[in-house]
Every structure is written in structure tokens, then in C-alpha cells.
Write an enzyme that holds these catalytic residues in place. Structure first.
Site, PDB file in Angstrom:
ATOM      1  CB  SER A  73      -0.925  -0.010   1.217  1.00  0.00           C
ATOM      2  OG  SER A  73      -0.197  -0.186   2.405  1.00  0.00           O
ATOM      3  CD  GLU A  97       1.061   7.595   5.264  1.00  0.00           C
ATOM      4  OE1 GLU A  97       0.800   6.509   5.816  1.00  0.00           O
ATOM      5  OE2 GLU A  97       1.558   8.563   5.866  1.00  0.00           O
ATOM      6  CG  ASP A 108       1.679  14.470  16.603  1.00  0.00           C
ATOM      7  OD1 ASP A 108       1.836  13.697  17.565  1.00  0.00           O
ATOM      8  OD2 ASP A 108       2.080  14.224  15.448  1.00  0.00           O
ATOM      9  CB  ALA A 133      -4.974  18.880  25.931  1.00  0.00           C
ATOM     10  CG  PHE A 158       9.595  12.650   9.623  1.00  0.00           C
ATOM     11  CD1 PHE A 158       8.588  13.420  10.184  1.00  0.00           C
ATOM     12  CD2 PHE A 158       9.233  11.601   8.780  1.00  0.00           C
ATOM     13  CE1 PHE A 158       7.259  13.151   9.919  1.00  0.00           C
ATOM     14  CE2 PHE A 158       7.916  11.323   8.508  1.00  0.00           C
ATOM     15  CZ  PHE A 158       6.925  12.094   9.086  1.00  0.00           C
ATOM     16  CG  HIS A 187       1.546   1.826   4.699  1.00  0.00           C
ATOM     17  ND1 HIS A 187       0.381   1.980   3.963  1.00  0.00           N
ATOM     18  CD2 HIS A 187       1.815   3.049   5.206  1.00  0.00           C
ATOM     19  CE1 HIS A 187      -0.033   3.231   4.038  1.00  0.00           C
ATOM     20  NE2 HIS A 187       0.821   3.911   4.776  1.00  0.00           N
ATOM     21  NE  ARG A 227      10.211  14.370  -4.099  1.00  0.00           N
ATOM     22  CZ  ARG A 227      10.129  15.227  -5.104  1.00  0.00           C
ATOM     23  NH1 ARG A 227      10.239  14.805  -6.343  1.00  0.00           N
ATOM     24  NH2 ARG A 227       9.956  16.513  -4.874  1.00  0.00           N
TER      25      ARG A 227
HETATM   26  P1  FAD Z   1      -3.154   6.972  20.004  1.00  0.00           P
HETATM   27  O1  FAD Z   1      -3.101   5.560  19.559  1.00  0.00           O
HETATM   28  O2  FAD Z   1      -4.453   7.491  20.471  1.00  0.00           O
HETATM   29  O3  FAD Z   1      -2.078   7.244  21.078  1.00  0.00           O
HETATM   30  C1  FAD Z   1      -0.694   7.126  20.795  1.00  0.00           C
HETATM   31  C2  FAD Z   1       0.090   6.717  22.003  1.00  0.00           C
HETATM   32  O4  FAD Z   1       0.061   7.742  22.962  1.00  0.00           O
HETATM   33  C3  FAD Z   1      -0.522   5.501  22.632  1.00  0.00           C
HETATM   34  O5  FAD Z   1       0.202   4.387  22.250  1.00  0.00           O
HETATM   35  C4  FAD Z   1      -0.522   5.761  24.105  1.00  0.00           C
HETATM   36  O6  FAD Z   1       0.396   4.925  24.733  1.00  0.00           O
HETATM   37  C5  FAD Z   1      -0.126   7.215  24.237  1.00  0.00           C
HETATM   38  N1  FAD Z   1      -1.253   7.917  24.850  1.00  0.00           N
HETATM   39  C6  FAD Z   1      -2.350   8.357  24.230  1.00  0.00           C
HETATM   40  N2  FAD Z   1      -3.158   8.978  25.100  1.00  0.00           N
HETATM   41  C7  FAD Z   1      -2.514   8.907  26.284  1.00  0.00           C
HETATM   42  C8  FAD Z   1      -2.807   9.381  27.557  1.00  0.00           C
HETATM   43  N3  FAD Z   1      -3.940  10.048  27.816  1.00  0.00           N
HETATM   44  N4  FAD Z   1      -1.915   9.152  28.543  1.00  0.00           N
HETATM   45  C9  FAD Z   1      -0.760   8.475  28.296  1.00  0.00           C
HETATM   46  N5  FAD Z   1      -0.428   8.017  27.103  1.00  0.00           N
HETATM   47  C10 FAD Z   1      -1.295   8.228  26.117  1.00  0.00           C
HETATM   48  N6  FAD Z   1      -0.611  12.328  12.068  1.00  0.00           N
HETATM   49  C11 FAD Z   1      -1.384  13.250  11.430  1.00  0.00           C
HETATM   50  O7  FAD Z   1      -1.556  14.379  11.929  1.00  0.00           O
HETATM   51  N7  FAD Z   1      -1.983  12.984  10.225  1.00  0.00           N
HETATM   52  C12 FAD Z   1      -1.842  11.770   9.621  1.00  0.00           C
HETATM   53  O8  FAD Z   1      -2.398  11.548   8.545  1.00  0.00           O
HETATM   54  C13 FAD Z   1      -1.037  10.767  10.257  1.00  0.00           C
HETATM   55  N8  FAD Z   1      -0.881   9.544   9.713  1.00  0.00           N
HETATM   56  C14 FAD Z   1      -0.155   8.585  10.378  1.00  0.00           C
HETATM   57  C15 FAD Z   1      -0.058   7.291   9.832  1.00  0.00           C
HETATM   58  C16 FAD Z   1       0.663   6.305  10.488  1.00  0.00           C
HETATM   59  C17 FAD Z   1       0.735   4.916   9.883  1.00  0.00           C
HETATM   60  C18 FAD Z   1       1.338   6.597  11.710  1.00  0.00           C
HETATM   61  C19 FAD Z   1       2.162   5.549  12.394  1.00  0.00           C
HETATM   62  C20 FAD Z   1       1.239   7.872  12.265  1.00  0.00           C
HETATM   63  C21 FAD Z   1       0.487   8.874  11.624  1.00  0.00           C
HETATM   64  N9  FAD Z   1       0.338  10.153  12.161  1.00  0.00           N
HETATM   65  C22 FAD Z   1      -0.429  11.103  11.511  1.00  0.00           C
HETATM   66  C23 FAD Z   1       1.004  10.516  13.422  1.00  0.00           C
HETATM   67  C24 FAD Z   1       0.070  10.329  14.644  1.00  0.00           C
HETATM   68  O9  FAD Z   1      -1.024  11.210  14.555  1.00  0.00           O
HETATM   69  C25 FAD Z   1       0.888  10.617  15.882  1.00  0.00           C
HETATM   70  O10 FAD Z   1       1.850   9.628  16.093  1.00  0.00           O
HETATM   71  C26 FAD Z   1       0.084  10.883  17.145  1.00  0.00           C
HETATM   72  O11 FAD Z   1       0.943  11.471  18.120  1.00  0.00           O
HETATM   73  C27 FAD Z   1      -0.518   9.661  17.773  1.00  0.00           C
HETATM   74  O12 FAD Z   1      -1.577   9.201  17.051  1.00  0.00           O
HETATM   75  P2  FAD Z   1      -2.156   7.708  17.344  1.00  0.00           P
HETATM   76  O13 FAD Z   1      -3.301   7.508  16.481  1.00  0.00           O
HETATM   77  O14 FAD Z   1      -1.067   6.734  17.347  1.00  0.00           O
HETATM   78  O15 FAD Z   1      -2.645   7.961  18.844  1.00  0.00           O
END
Ligand code: FAD
Length: 304
Positions: free
Chosen positions: A22, A24, A116, A126, A226, A276, A282
Site C-alpha cells: 500500500s 501513503e 499531535d 490535550a 522526522f 506500507h 515520489r
Molecule cells: P493513540 O493511539 O491514540 O495514542 C498514541 C500513544 O500515545 C498511545 O500508544 C498511548 O500509549 C499514548 N497515549 C495516548 N493517550 C494517552 C494518555 N492520555 N496518557 C498516556 N499516554 C497516552 N498524524 C497526522 O496528523 N496525520 C496523519 O495523517 C497521520 N498519519 C499517520 C499514519 C501512520 C501509519 C502513523 C504511524 C502515524 C500517523 N500520524 C499522523 C502521526 C500520529 O497522529 C501521531 O503519532 C500521534 O501522536 C498519535 O496518534 P495515534 O493515532 O497513534 O494515537
């Protein structure tokens, strides 16, 4: 031939190895970037990816652009788009509207992410007071709206917000319990990290596919910056391979292809079949790596 080598799967045609990929992409900001993106999609399209995903900019900043890229993929190609979606700075109602709009447009796969903090990955996250709290909560919200596929993120080196790998796997488990169909990993360069992570995930009884996210190093300095932000490590050998090549684009590209090929071949040898690719919009490197993996465009396969 030694026994281990005999047991290794063939590195060649997809028919024998069952390799699935896949890709991205990120939504383009300018007309020039738009052209680069669509040239890349056109080049990679004949490799028949399982899906192509389109990221959602930090803080939802690309909401419109993500949507229009996904819509164009649906209108002009037969590719299966996966739209990324985050919970950042948005109410549940806002996010639900985006989900409904995707579903109405024909999207059947969302990559559900927390996202983030608006100030960047270094700032403490938050949740919006009226929003989804995290990716598990978002996954449940998507599944309530429509029975579509949901992919989530996984972190072989743990997410920087997680106190430990186990706490990180707790969140992965919560995402699976909420209905996630697959996890895609943050990029990594040391395959042992990925397999150690899989061991820990499997020890918890999790059997969901954890697809490795592969980042071909288009630009080493950018990759290092990054990696620092997202908690991925850069092995010293990788830095050494790109050392002294800042002004030598052609050699860098060859090294990048060699590094990525070495990584994916090792993963194939150790049983991985799904990849993935973070394309950075690119096509060249990703196309070359897919070719090495045995993927061929229709015409080439038909003629073979
Ligand atoms: P979650 O799974 O909700 O949390 C991530 C980690 O943070 C968890 O494992 C947990 O241990 C810790 N955590 C969460 N909440 C708490 C809490 N309250 N207290 C303590 N620990 C906590 N970002 C973008 O903005 N746009 C994108 O399109 C995007 N695509 C991505 C695609 C992939 C395949 C990956 C790996 C990352 C991507 N990201 C993207 C980055 C991602 O948004 C960040 O890594 C973000 O910080 C965490 O998102 P998550 O869905 O993993 O969060």
C-alpha cells in the site's frame, strides 16, 4: 544449500511470494506539488496496491485538501483510497461530519489517528473537550457510523507519549477492541525492533496484522529530523551510509534504494508479505523497491 536458505521464500514473482503493498501520499499544497503527486500516482497505479492512503495534516489543516485528493482518487482511478483522519482540535460532531462525508463519497477505509498537539509533537496532547479522546475512541466512532475498514497506528519503538512499550500496546489493544482491522507501523530502520515488538504484541494474544511502514530515505537530514520528532531511532550505520552525500543527489538515491531493498528483503525472508510505503509523494524509489519485490505492472505481467 543450507536448510535455512531452502526454507526462505523466493524473492521473486508476486504470484509465489504473495507480496501486497500500500502507498501513503500527502495532500499537495501547490499546483507543482499536485502535479508531482499525480505523476507519482500514475506511475505506481499499475502495481495494484491494496490501498492508497492520504494523510490528514496536523490539526486537521488539510481537511479540504485530503478530501479533494481522496475524491479525485475515487473519480479518476480504480485505486482503493484510505483517508486518514485525526481527532485534533475538533468536536465529535465535526469529526463525525467528516466521516459521513467520506462514506457518502464512497470511502470504505479510514486510517484513524489521534494526531499531535497543535503546537507539534513535543507539546503535551490535550483532547478537545467535546472531541474524541484518542484513536481508540475515534475508531469506535467510525464503526458506529459505518461498517468500514479502519487501520490504526502502531509504534515498534513506542510512541513518545507512552511511558512504556507495554502501555503503548495497551493502546493498540484498545484500538483493536474498538474495531480496528489492521495496524500500520511508524517507520523503523532496524528490523529486529519490529520483530521484538511483534513478539510482545503476539504474547498479548493480539493477532491483527501489523503492517510495517517503510520509509525510503529520500533525504537523510529530513528523515533524521522526522525520526527525532516521532521517536524513531536512526541506527549509526544508516547515518554512516549517507555521510558526505548532502550535495550528491544521484548517489544518495542509489544508496536509498539499496538500503530500502536490504530492509524489505530481510523482512520478506522473515515472513513479511504486506508493506506500507511512505512515498513522500515520489514514485521512483518506491517503484524500484516494488520491482525488486517482484511486483510488475499489468502489461509486463501479461507479456511475461
Ligand atoms: P493513540 O493511539 O491514540 O495514542 C498514541 C500513544 O500515545 C498511545 O500508544 C498511548 O500509549 C499514548 N497515549 C495516548 N493517550 C494517552 C494518555 N492520555 N496518557 C498516556 N499516554 C497516552 N498524524 C497526522 O496528523 N496525520 C496523519 O495523517 C497521520 N498519519 C499517520 C499514519 C501512520 C501509519 C502513523 C504511524 C502515524 C500517523 N500520524 C499522523 C502521526 C500520529 O497522529 C501521531 O503519532 C500521534 O501522536 C498519535 O496518534 P495515534 O493515532 O497513534 O494515537
Amino acid at each position: 544449500m543450507d536448510k535455512a536458505a531452502q526454507e526462505r521464500p523466493s524473492r521473486f514473482p508476486r504470484q509465489r511470494t504473495g507480496i501486497r503493498v500500500s502507498f501513503e501520499f500527502f495532500p499537495p499544497k501547490t499546483e507543482e506539488m499536485e502535479k508531482t503527486l499525480w505523476d507519482s500516482i500514475e506511475r505506481l497505479h499499475p502495481l495494484h496496491p491494496s490501498f492508497v492512503s492520504v494523510t490528514y495534516g496536523a490539526g486537521g489543516s488539510t481537511r479540504e485538501r485530503t478530501h479533494s485528493t481522496v475524491n479525485r482518487l475515487l473519480a479518476e482511478t480504480d485505486l482503493v483510497p484510505a483517508a486518514h483522519l485525526t481527532c485534533v482540535a475538533a468536536t465529535r460532531e465535526d469529526v463525525d461530519d467528516v466521516i459521513r462525508a467520506y462514506v457518502a463519497a464512497g470511502v470504505r477505509h479510514i486510517v484513524a489517528l489521534r494526531g499531535d498537539a497543535v503546537g507539534g509533537p513535543g507539546e503535551r496532547y490535550a483532547p478537545h473537550p467535546g472531541g474524541y479522546r484518542n484513536a481508540a475512541d475515534l475508531t469506535a466512532g467510525i464503526k458506529r457510523i459505518a461498517p468500514i475498514e479502519v487501520s490504526v497506528a502502531a509504534y515498534p519503538e513506542k510512541h513518545p507519549d507512552s511511558p512504556s512499550v507495554d502501555a503503548d500496546i495497551d493502546m493498540l489493544e484498545a484500538k483493536i477492541d474498538a474495531g480496528a482491522n489492521r495496524a500500520i507501523t511508524q517507520f523503523f530502520f532496524d528490523n529486529d525492533l519490529y520483530f521484538r515488538y511483534l513478539d510482545r504484541v503476539h504474547a498479548r494474544g493480539i493477532s491483527l496484522p501489523i503492517v510495517p511502514g517503510i520509509l525510503p530515505v529520500q533525504n537523510f537530514n529530513q528523515t533524521r529530523a522526522f525520526a527525532l520528532r516521532c521517536g524513531a531511532s536512526i541506527p549509526p550505520w544508516l547515518a554512516d551510509r549517507f555521510a558526505g552525500l548532502d550535495d550528491d543527489v544521484a548517489t544518495r538515491k542509489l544508496i536509498a534504494a539499496a538500503v530500502a531493498a536490504e530492509q524489505v528483503f530481510d523482512l520478506v525472508d522473515r515472513g513479511v508479505r504486506d508493506f506500507h510505503f511512505y512515498t513522500m509523494n515520489r514514485a521512483d524509489l518506491v517503484y524500484a523497491i516494488c520491482h525488486l519485490l517482484g511486483l510488475r505492472p499489468d502489461e509486463a505481467r501479461a507479456a511475461a
